[in-house]
Scaffold this motif. Structure first.
Motif, mmCIF file in Angstrom:
data_model
loop_
_atom_site.group_PDB
_atom_site.id
_atom_site.type_symbol
_atom_site.label_atom_id
_atom_site.label_comp_id
_atom_site.label_asym_id
_atom_site.label_seq_id
_atom_site.Cartn_x
_atom_site.Cartn_y
_atom_site.Cartn_z
ATOM 1 N N PHE A 132 0.822 -1.208 0.000
ATOM 2 C CA PHE A 132 0.000 0.000 0.000
ATOM 3 C C PHE A 132 0.864 1.270 0.000
ATOM 4 N N GLY A 133 2.011 1.214 0.661
ATOM 5 C CA GLY A 133 2.863 2.394 0.761
ATOM 6 C C GLY A 133 3.900 2.522 -0.327
ATOM 7 N N TRP A 134 3.882 1.593 -1.287
ATOM 8 C CA TRP A 134 4.879 1.618 -2.367
ATOM 9 C C TRP A 134 4.869 2.944 -3.109
ATOM 10 N N ALA A 135 3.698 3.436 -3.498
ATOM 11 C CA ALA A 135 3.599 4.675 -4.274
ATOM 12 C C ALA A 135 4.091 5.866 -3.458
ATOM 13 N N ALA A 136 3.774 5.891 -2.170
ATOM 14 C CA ALA A 136 4.217 7.002 -1.316
ATOM 15 C C ALA A 136 5.742 7.046 -1.250
ATOM 16 N N ALA A 137 6.365 5.889 -1.067
ATOM 17 C CA ALA A 137 7.828 5.837 -0.962
ATOM 18 C C ALA A 137 8.496 6.225 -2.272
ATOM 19 N N ARG A 138 7.987 5.710 -3.379
ATOM 20 C CA ARG A 138 8.608 6.018 -4.673
ATOM 21 C C ARG A 138 8.407 7.489 -5.046
ATOM 22 N N LEU A 139 7.232 8.017 -4.763
ATOM 23 C CA LEU A 139 6.966 9.415 -5.090
ATOM 24 C C LEU A 139 7.826 10.337 -4.230
ATOM 25 N N ASP A 140 8.011 9.973 -2.964
ATOM 26 C CA ASP A 140 8.872 10.785 -2.095
ATOM 27 C C ASP A 140 10.309 10.765 -2.605
ATOM 28 N N ASP A 141 10.783 9.611 -3.045
ATOM 29 C CA ASP A 141 12.127 9.541 -3.633
ATOM 30 C C ASP A 141 12.233 10.485 -4.830
ATOM 31 N N LEU A 142 11.195 10.511 -5.655
ATOM 32 C CA LEU A 142 11.218 11.324 -6.872
ATOM 33 C C LEU A 142 11.238 12.816 -6.568
ATOM 34 N N VAL A 143 10.364 13.274 -5.668
ATOM 35 C CA VAL A 143 10.268 14.721 -5.425
ATOM 36 C C VAL A 143 11.462 15.250 -4.622
ATOM 37 N N ASN A 144 12.231 14.336 -4.006
ATOM 38 C CA ASN A 144 13.422 14.761 -3.271
ATOM 39 C C ASN A 144 14.711 14.596 -4.077
ATOM 40 N N LEU A 145 14.593 14.111 -5.293
ATOM 41 C CA LEU A 145 15.774 13.790 -6.098
ATOM 42 C C LEU A 145 16.675 15.013 -6.295
ATOM 43 N N ILE A 146 16.120 16.098 -6.808
ATOM 44 C CA ILE A 146 16.908 17.314 -7.046
ATOM 45 C C ILE A 146 17.220 18.039 -5.737
ATOM 46 N N PRO A 147 16.239 18.261 -4.849
ATOM 47 C CA PRO A 147 16.543 18.980 -3.606
ATOM 48 C C PRO A 147 17.639 18.334 -2.763
ATOM 49 N N ALA A 148 17.691 17.004 -2.717
ATOM 50 C CA ALA A 148 18.711 16.340 -1.904
ATOM 51 C C ALA A 148 20.113 16.671 -2.412
ATOM 52 N N ARG A 149 20.272 16.688 -3.709
ATOM 53 C CA ARG A 149 21.579 17.001 -4.283
ATOM 54 C C ARG A 149 21.923 18.477 -4.099
ATOM 55 N N CYS A 150 20.910 19.334 -4.193
ATOM 56 C CA CYS A 150 21.131 20.757 -3.907
ATOM 57 C C CYS A 150 21.528 20.953 -2.447
ATOM 58 N N SER A 151 20.924 20.184 -1.551
ATOM 59 C CA SER A 151 21.250 20.274 -0.130
ATOM 60 C C SER A 151 22.717 19.939 0.108
ATOM 61 N N GLY A 152 23.177 18.873 -0.532
ATOM 62 C CA GLY A 152 24.576 18.484 -0.380
ATOM 63 C C GLY A 152 25.524 19.563 -0.868
ATOM 64 N N VAL A 153 25.195 20.175 -1.989
ATOM 65 C CA VAL A 153 26.044 21.240 -2.532
ATOM 66 C C VAL A 153 26.061 22.438 -1.591
ATOM 67 N N LEU A 154 24.903 22.815 -1.047
ATOM 68 C CA LEU A 154 24.843 23.940 -0.107
ATOM 69 C C LEU A 154 25.709 23.675 1.118
ATOM 70 N N VAL A 155 25.614 22.471 1.679
ATOM 71 C CA VAL A 155 26.424 22.127 2.848
ATOM 72 C C VAL A 155 27.907 22.183 2.501
ATOM 73 N N ALA A 156 28.267 21.647 1.335
ATOM 74 C CA ALA A 156 29.676 21.637 0.934
ATOM 75 C C ALA A 156 30.211 23.060 0.753
ATOM 76 N N LEU A 157 29.417 23.941 0.192
ATOM 77 C CA LEU A 157 29.877 25.303 -0.099
ATOM 78 C C LEU A 157 30.144 26.125 1.161
ATOM 79 N N VAL A 158 29.527 25.764 2.276
ATOM 80 C CA VAL A 158 29.755 26.510 3.520
ATOM 81 C C VAL A 158 30.726 25.788 4.443
ATOM 82 N N ALA A 159 31.386 24.740 3.957
ATOM 83 C CA ALA A 159 32.329 23.983 4.788
ATOM 84 C C ALA A 159 33.379 24.857 5.470
ATOM 85 N N PRO A 160 33.888 25.923 4.820
ATOM 86 C CA PRO A 160 34.895 26.752 5.504
ATOM 87 C C PRO A 160 34.409 27.376 6.817
ATOM 88 N N VAL A 161 33.096 27.457 7.025
ATOM 89 C CA VAL A 161 32.568 28.011 8.278
ATOM 90 C C VAL A 161 33.063 27.202 9.483
#
Length: 323
Positions: A201-230
């Motif tokens: 029953f939860g298959w669609a919820a899990a797959r859709l969540d993976d899809l909508v987070n695909l780009i934001p997750a990678r953007c999140s990693g880049v943002l964290v990396a760019l402020v590493a000197p802090v």
């Protein structure tokens, strides 16, 4: 075109509201939080449409139908609110406040900071109690390093799906996109796990969540990396570890901000851990780094988090001014 018509300005207003006031308790003690409404709706659909007598295929199709209903309903509510509020400056302020309710900048910082502070105020046992409020693993099995790593990993993962992803969909699709995203993310947390009841029953919820987070997750990693000197970290190292180790994480998305955080802080994250349902033998992210994390590393992670949030706000403000 009115500025209120531009979703990027809505993002900027929402970021400011969330940074300044967060989730005010005096409101949510009297009214149910919108996420509670979403959760209640998901629970009702689960009870009505996830029938044990049905075959796995039927339950999977019912789960697909549930997500169609949920996302459509969330989008319609967002569209109606947007049409009612977008006609004036006052409307964009109100809409920005409503959007800020579905963000977690201030609340995430506060929850993780409580784990950091608990070490000095009440020791390991107090820190275990605080970290149990933000992670699903068994806190009694965690030593000081384990509690610290859990808090840091939660900071990284929730930076992505609690802040970057909601703002991404708000910027792209306005309030309908934001509410639909929160509906998907909430559904994933409630029914998207592989339990006996929800595996199909939860298959669609899990797959859709993976899809909508695909780009934001990678953007999140880049943002964290760019402020590493802090935190005296290296942008190059954070980006390298993210690119190398992100795919080792059990989640197709959480590994990106977590591995970037590991590279920026110079500590190993993830690895074996114990949940209520049993032990999970996960590979380490940045395994050659030190594994002995501490409350000081939680503080460094919070500094990274705050800097990444600020960088994100600057990017959206610049785009709003230029576009």
């Amino acid at each position: 075109m009115l500025i209120a018509d531009h979703a990027l300005w809505l993002v900027v207003v929402a970021i400011l509201f969330d940074a300044v006031i967060g989730d005010p308790d005096f409101i949510w003690r009297r009214l149910p939080h919108p996420v509670v409404w979403i959760g209640n709706t998901i629970g009702w659909l689960d009870r009505r449409l996830n029938r044990e007598a049905w075959s796995p295929t039927q339950r999977q199709l019912a789960g697909v139908g549930t997500m169609v209903l949920l996302v459509t309903g969330a989008g319609v509510i967002g569209f109606v609110l947007d049409q009612l509020l977008r006609q004036s400056w006052g409307g964009v302020v109100v809409e920005g406040f409503l959007a800020s309710v579905l963000l977690a900048q201030r609340s995430l910082y506060q929850h993780v900071a409580r784990v950091r502070d608990a070490f000095s105020e009440g020791g390991l046992q107090a820190a275990r109690a605080k970290v149990a409020m933000i992670v699903g693993r068994d806190p009694e099995q965690l030593d000081r390093a384990g509690v610290s790593r859990a808090a840091i990993e939660s900071t990284a993962e929730n930076f992505s799906d609690g802040i970057v992803a909601p703002l991404f969909w708000l910027a792209l699709l306005g309030l309908p996109g934001l509410i639909a995203y929160k509906a998907i993310n909430t559904a994933d947390s409630m029914i998207g796990h592989r339990s006996l009841r929800h595996e199909n029953f939860g298959w669609a919820a899990a797959r859709l969540d993976d899809l909508v987070n695909l780009i934001p997750a990678r953007c999140s990693g880049v943002l964290v990396a760019l402020v590493a000197p802090v935190v005296q970290g290296s942008i190059t190292t954070a980006l390298r570890i993210m690119w190398r180790d992100a795919a080792h994480h059990r989640s197709p998305n959480a590994g990106w901000p977590e591995s970037a955080m590991a590279g920026a802080l110079g500590i190993a994250l993830s690895g074996p851990r114990r949940y209520a349902e049993g032990e999970v033998n996960e590979p380490w992210l940045y395994p050659e780094a030190r594994k002995e994390a501490s409350a000081n590393d939680i503080d460094r992670a919070l500094n990274l988090f705050a800097a990444a949030c600020l960088l994100q706000a600057i990017v959206y403000a610049a785009l709003a001014l230029l576009l």
